[in-house]
Write an enzyme that holds these catalytic residues in place. Structure first.
Site, PDB file in Angstrom:
ATOM      1  N   GLU A  95       0.775  -1.652   0.538  1.00  0.00           N
ATOM      2  CA  GLU A  95      -0.365   0.300  -0.002  1.00  0.00           C
ATOM      3  C   GLU A  95       0.090   0.864   0.308  1.00  0.00           C
ATOM      4  O   GLU A  95       1.981   1.711   0.650  1.00  0.00           O
ATOM      5  CB  GLU A  95      -0.619  -0.060   0.935  1.00  0.00           C
ATOM      6  CG  GLU A  95      -1.652  -1.073   0.853  1.00  0.00           C
ATOM      7  CD  GLU A  95      -2.458  -1.304   2.440  1.00  0.00           C
ATOM      8  OE1 GLU A  95      -3.214  -2.877   2.483  1.00  0.00           O
ATOM      9  OE2 GLU A  95      -2.387  -0.746   3.510  1.00  0.00           O
ATOM     10  N   CYS A 108       3.372   8.386   0.996  1.00  0.00           N
ATOM     11  CA  CYS A 108       3.648   7.733   2.158  1.00  0.00           C
ATOM     12  C   CYS A 108       4.404   5.803   1.679  1.00  0.00           C
ATOM     13  O   CYS A 108       3.345   5.541   0.898  1.00  0.00           O
ATOM     14  CB  CYS A 108       3.290   6.943   2.768  1.00  0.00           C
ATOM     15  SG  CYS A 108       4.123   6.574   4.235  1.00  0.00           S
ATOM     16  N   CYS A 115       7.198  -7.154   7.120  1.00  0.00           N
ATOM     17  CA  CYS A 115       8.455  -6.312   8.164  1.00  0.00           C
ATOM     18  C   CYS A 115       8.750  -7.433   9.026  1.00  0.00           C
ATOM     19  O   CYS A 115       7.567  -8.285   9.653  1.00  0.00           O
ATOM     20  CB  CYS A 115       8.214  -5.662   8.883  1.00  0.00           C
ATOM     21  SG  CYS A 115       9.225  -4.476   9.634  1.00  0.00           S
ATOM     22  N   CYS A 119       7.516  -4.677  15.344  1.00  0.00           N
ATOM     23  CA  CYS A 119       6.724  -4.143  16.541  1.00  0.00           C
ATOM     24  C   CYS A 119       5.307  -4.142  16.879  1.00  0.00           C
ATOM     25  O   CYS A 119       4.853  -4.583  16.400  1.00  0.00           O
ATOM     26  CB  CYS A 119       7.229  -2.621  15.913  1.00  0.00           C
ATOM     27  SG  CYS A 119       9.259  -1.965  15.411  1.00  0.00           S
ATOM     28  N   CYS A 122       2.412  -2.300  15.338  1.00  0.00           N
ATOM     29  CA  CYS A 122       2.121  -2.389  14.461  1.00  0.00           C
ATOM     30  C   CYS A 122       0.944  -3.431  13.473  1.00  0.00           C
ATOM     31  O   CYS A 122       2.022  -4.608  13.608  1.00  0.00           O
ATOM     32  CB  CYS A 122       3.723  -1.453  13.613  1.00  0.00           C
ATOM     33  SG  CYS A 122       4.237  -1.681  11.793  1.00  0.00           S
ATOM     34  N   GLY A 160       7.630  -1.756   5.584  1.00  0.00           N
ATOM     35  CA  GLY A 160       8.228  -2.441   6.362  1.00  0.00           C
ATOM     36  C   GLY A 160       9.462  -1.736   6.230  1.00  0.00           C
ATOM     37  O   GLY A 160       9.564  -0.388   6.856  1.00  0.00           O
ATOM     38  N   SER A 192      12.665   6.083   6.235  1.00  0.00           N
ATOM     39  CA  SER A 192      12.382   6.147   8.020  1.00  0.00           C
ATOM     40  C   SER A 192      13.185   5.261   8.176  1.00  0.00           C
ATOM     41  O   SER A 192      13.347   4.083   7.660  1.00  0.00           O
ATOM     42  CB  SER A 192      10.830   6.134   8.408  1.00  0.00           C
ATOM     43  OG  SER A 192      10.847   4.921   9.063  1.00  0.00           O
ATOM     44  N   CYS A 333      -0.624   6.086  10.250  1.00  0.00           N
ATOM     45  CA  CYS A 333       0.929   5.259  10.365  1.00  0.00           C
ATOM     46  C   CYS A 333       0.426   3.955  11.204  1.00  0.00           C
ATOM     47  O   CYS A 333      -0.313   4.422  12.547  1.00  0.00           O
ATOM     48  CB  CYS A 333       1.665   6.719  11.562  1.00  0.00           C
ATOM     49  SG  CYS A 333       2.165   8.056  10.871  1.00  0.00           S
TER      50      CYS A 333
HETATM   51 FE1  SF4 Z   1       8.448  -1.978  12.986  1.00  0.00          FE
HETATM   52 FE2  SF4 Z   1       7.936  -0.119  10.326  1.00  0.00          FE
HETATM   53 FE3  SF4 Z   1       8.165  -2.826  10.766  1.00  0.00          FE
HETATM   54 FE4  SF4 Z   1       6.095  -1.586  11.501  1.00  0.00          FE
HETATM   55  S1  SF4 Z   1       6.404  -1.431   9.240  1.00  0.00           S
HETATM   56  S2  SF4 Z   1       7.721  -3.815  12.249  1.00  0.00           S
HETATM   57  S3  SF4 Z   1       6.712  -0.158  12.782  1.00  0.00           S
HETATM   58  S4  SF4 Z   1       9.870  -1.542  11.411  1.00  0.00           S
END
Ligand code: SF4
Length: 351
Positions: A95, A108, A115, A119, A122, A160, A192, A333
């Site tokens: 996305e 974005c 990922c 975290c 998330c 990711g 980021s 986010c």
């Molecule tokens: Fe962490 Fe960003 Fe991966 Fe989500 S996308 S798990 S916030 S590093």
């Protein structure tokens, strides 16, 4: 072979192998990156014979989003099919979120299917990891949305961890900034990271983009509870690395700090943040958390966020409460992949 994402040098090698005239590589760059065409038929100053050969052996690499949703606030979420995923993972979707503002249009973009950073707050992190995106997949998000010509900024903050797919990110930035590519200023892109220190050093040495570090808690032991990568790459090491670079020019460092009610939002946490970043010219973005069925965290209230921001500002840190955008379409986010992932059918709430 997919031509989108190739550098001028790579296209020159490709053209030499095919015995195309030397200038064909430059023509391909102009059509793909400057004129943003999505087919060989549109490349009218390339001979019919070469275009016919190109159709046999290559693709431009552009593909339109397969779905989109619009938020009441003007934010738009686009869904694309990923071209390359782990064997057995099935078709995966990524996305990209377009965020319009008065004088800017920010996109974005995602850089991985899922990922592996894990975290806890998330949605993407709960999805697991299914593969890296190619340079073409990443650039396609930028070039194939209807608002491509309105974009002023790209933030690599979607699905990711960018520095876990470093080579693709570095090459994407090269295409974005090269005169033969999109010829953007390097300061229109922000990458980021959770702080994968060796890759962050390469990003700082090899590119000129802005950098945003996902901090979320300045106490190392508490950060490790919500961000497992803290154990492998402690934030103190990331800060020590950042302090070796000059942040007084046009390049900026910011810290992303999502505020969770009762977890990281009191003044002890603000004081620790001030202590941690002392001596580093930076700004802090305070992000409102969006509750989701995939996490037990709750958002801090507005007053708590303002008190936290005011404390940081009194101690010399530029701090901003980031406006909340796209929550109604799961585009805010930490919410990406919530509605199109085929691995998130059953919500699981982390303990
Ligand atoms: Fe962490 Fe960003 Fe991966 Fe989500 S996308 S798990 S916030 S590093």
């Amino acid at each position: 072979m997919t031509l989108l994402g190739q550098t001028l040098e790579e296209l020159q090698q490709f053209c030499a192998k095919e015995s195309f005239p030397k200038y064909t590589a430059q023509q391909l760059c102009q059509w793909i990156y400057s004129k943003k065409v999505d087919s060989f038929d549109a490349m009218t100053n390339i001979s019919l014979k070469i275009r016919s050969r190109l159709k046999e052996i290559a693709t431009v690499g552009r593909h339109a989003p397969i779905d989109s949703q619009s938020s009441v606030d003007g934010t738009k979420k686009y869904v694309f099919q990923a071209s390359q995923v782990d064997a057995g993972a099935g078709q995966q979707y990524i996305e990209a979120v377009y965020i319009p503002a008065d004088d800017r249009g920010t996109l974005c973009v995602s850089c991985q299917c899922g990922c592996r950073m894990g975290c806890r707050f998330c949605v993407t992190g709960q999805q697991g990891f299914h593969g890296n995106l190619t340079v073409a997949d990443i650039l396609n998000q930028i070039l194939s949305i209807p608002e491509t010509d309105k974009l002023t900024n790209i933030v690599f903050m979607g699905m990711g961890e960018p520095l876990d797919n470093y080579d693709a990110i570095r090459q994407t930035l090269e295409v974005l900034t090269a005169t033969w590519g999109l010829a953007w200023s390097p300061w229109r892109s922000t990458v980021s990271t959770v702080g994968i220190t060796p890759m962050l050093k390469r990003l700082l040495d090899e590119t000129r983009c802005h950098v945003a570090v996902s901090l979320h808690n300045a106490f190392a032991n508490e950060r490790a509870d919500i961000m497992p990568m803290q154990k492998a790459y402690p934030i103190e090491g990331t800060i020590a690395l950042l302090k070796q670079y000059n942040w007084y020019g046009q390049r900026r460092i910011s810290f992303e700090y999502t505020m969770f009610k009762g977890v990281n939002d009191d003044l002890n946490h603000a004081a620790e943040l001030v202590k941690l970043t002392r001596g580093l010219r930076c700004r802090v973005n305070l992000i409102r958390y969006h509750a989701s069925p995939y996490s037990s965290f709750q958002p801090s209230d507005q007053r708590t966020m303002e008190t936290f921001r005011d404390y940081l500002e009194r101690h010399g840190i530029i701090a901003t409460i980031r406006a909340s955008r796209g929550e109604d379409i799961m585009a805010a986010c930490g919410l990406l992949a919530g509605q199109h992932s085929n691995t998130l059918d059953t919500p699981s709430i982390p303990s």
